[in-house]
Scaffold this active site. Sequence first.
Site, PDB file in Angstrom:
ATOM      1  N   ARG A 138      -2.056   0.091  -4.601  1.00  0.00           N
ATOM      2  CA  ARG A 138      -1.167   1.249  -4.520  1.00  0.00           C
ATOM      3  C   ARG A 138      -2.031   2.491  -4.518  1.00  0.00           C
ATOM      4  NH1 ARG A 138       3.868   0.981  -6.751  1.00  0.00           N
ATOM      5  NH2 ARG A 138       4.048   3.095  -5.953  1.00  0.00           N
TER       6      ARG A 138
ATOM      7  N   LYS B 132      10.371   5.020   6.709  1.00  0.00           N
ATOM      8  CA  LYS B 132      10.062   3.615   6.445  1.00  0.00           C
ATOM      9  C   LYS B 132      10.300   3.240   4.986  1.00  0.00           C
ATOM     10  CE  LYS B 132       5.057   4.188   5.666  1.00  0.00           C
ATOM     11  NZ  LYS B 132       5.023   3.654   4.294  1.00  0.00           N
ATOM     12  N   ASP B 133      10.352   4.225   4.100  1.00  0.00           N
ATOM     13  CA  ASP B 133      10.591   3.952   2.680  1.00  0.00           C
ATOM     14  C   ASP B 133      12.056   4.106   2.282  1.00  0.00           C
ATOM     15  OD1 ASP B 133       7.857   3.530   2.186  1.00  0.00           O
ATOM     16  OD2 ASP B 133       7.506   5.669   1.900  1.00  0.00           O
TER      17      ASP B 133
ATOM     18  N   SER C  10       1.553  -3.657   1.197  1.00  0.00           N
ATOM     19  CA  SER C  10       2.724  -4.021   1.990  1.00  0.00           C
ATOM     20  C   SER C  10       2.752  -5.511   2.288  1.00  0.00           C
ATOM     21  CB  SER C  10       2.706  -3.238   3.314  1.00  0.00           C
ATOM     22  OG  SER C  10       3.509  -3.848   4.284  1.00  0.00           O
TER      23      SER C  10
ATOM     24  N   CYS D 230      13.209  -2.906   2.234  1.00  0.00           N
ATOM     25  CA  CYS D 230      12.436  -2.085   3.168  1.00  0.00           C
ATOM     26  C   CYS D 230      10.943  -2.359   3.068  1.00  0.00           C
ATOM     27  CB  CYS D 230      12.733  -0.600   2.981  1.00  0.00           C
ATOM     28  SG  CYS D 230      12.580   0.019   1.292  1.00  0.00           S
TER      29      CYS D 230
ATOM     30  N   ARG E 195       4.410  -6.978   4.549  1.00  0.00           N
ATOM     31  CA  ARG E 195       4.318  -7.140   6.010  1.00  0.00           C
ATOM     32  C   ARG E 195       2.875  -7.063   6.475  1.00  0.00           C
ATOM     33  NH1 ARG E 195       3.125  -3.473   9.561  1.00  0.00           N
ATOM     34  NH2 ARG E 195       3.618  -1.747   8.151  1.00  0.00           N
ATOM     35  N   ARG E 196       2.147  -6.043   6.012  1.00  0.00           N
ATOM     36  CA  ARG E 196       0.757  -5.901   6.423  1.00  0.00           C
ATOM     37  C   ARG E 196      -0.094  -7.067   5.933  1.00  0.00           C
ATOM     38  NH1 ARG E 196       0.689   0.484   4.884  1.00  0.00           N
ATOM     39  NH2 ARG E 196       1.374   1.311   6.915  1.00  0.00           N
TER      40      ARG E 196
ATOM     41  N   ARG F 149      -7.101   5.555  -1.446  1.00  0.00           N
ATOM     42  CA  ARG F 149      -7.347   4.304  -0.725  1.00  0.00           C
ATOM     43  C   ARG F 149      -8.597   4.414   0.137  1.00  0.00           C
ATOM     44  NH1 ARG F 149      -1.532   1.543   0.704  1.00  0.00           N
ATOM     45  NH2 ARG F 149      -0.354   2.455  -0.998  1.00  0.00           N
TER      46      ARG F 149
END
Length: 347
Positions: free
Chosen positions: A146, A80-81, A126, A242, A128-129, A152
């Site tokens: 990050r 995905k990266d 992200s 991406c 998208r998130r 996290r």
Amino acid sequence: MTAPLRLGTRRSALALAQSQMVADAVAAASGREVELVPIVSEGDVNRASLSQLGGRGVFANGLREALAAGRCDFLVHSLKDLPTAQPEGLVIAATPPREDARDVVVTRDGTPLHALEAGARVGTGSPRRIAQALRHNPRLDIHDIRGNVDSRLARVRDGELDAVILAAAGISRLGGELGGLRAEALGLAEWPTAPGQGSLAVETRADIGADTLAALATLDDEATRAAITAERTVLSVLDAGCHAPVGTHASIADGDLRLRAVVYALDGAHRIGIDRTVRVEPVRAEPVRAEPVRADPGYARETGSGNGADAADDGGLIARAARIGREAARRLLERGAADLVPRESTT
């Protein structure tokens, strides 16, 4: 004595864990020792948000430079990266069987994302998130963060955040331990994830020895490669980075390839999506449980006949998957997706 193969990897706990999994498999296939070579990527030292870093391959460029320079023999990436443009002289030798492609919301008490109270602090870096979270619950206070998985989770455990959104595969590869926190898995039908999420890419030089290339190829899973090809082709044709607000998921079951792709406005207020189901040759399905696709406003739903161009024998399953992705992206663009996606020329 034969020299060990050198596997280049990022230094994070997750990267080392998934690289070690691949190293063990390659050692078994090749009969050679495999040693890990930690490499620092731009994404490891540049603390800017993912929305600022965009699709410039910040988690891959340093590794690829080391590979091209001969400092290692192959790499393991979180797919995905990985930018969609393949550098000259490098090849993806294998995409091992995909793990769980879903995102999870991690909280202290298991409160679902949609039920979090107004002002609840949710962490994710992200775009998208962020868009998906605000679409599901516009009352949230999103924090652009990050850091590695452990840091996290610690921010939720310590009360700094009420929730974080993470990849299920990353948690699984680190042993699945949440330290007393609770995880809500987000269904792919309503929450498609980043192209290639849950997948790894094993990359090497095009001129690597035939024995090494053959050993790496034993890790490849055709169904996974077809699915991620469809997903990443959507991203490539949209000319999006991406880390753009694009969610896609493809899977193969009973000879059908089903692709869902959604483009989000950054604030989650609007989206454009499409579902395509196309008959392809029967192959082993990826090891992720199938989910029903529900009717949904804002989606176009299409089914290929299996007798036309989509099913033509013009290069095999992977070529078909790429064509399905191109067609899905073209139809998204026709419906206005370009107005929602930040354009990137370096994906």
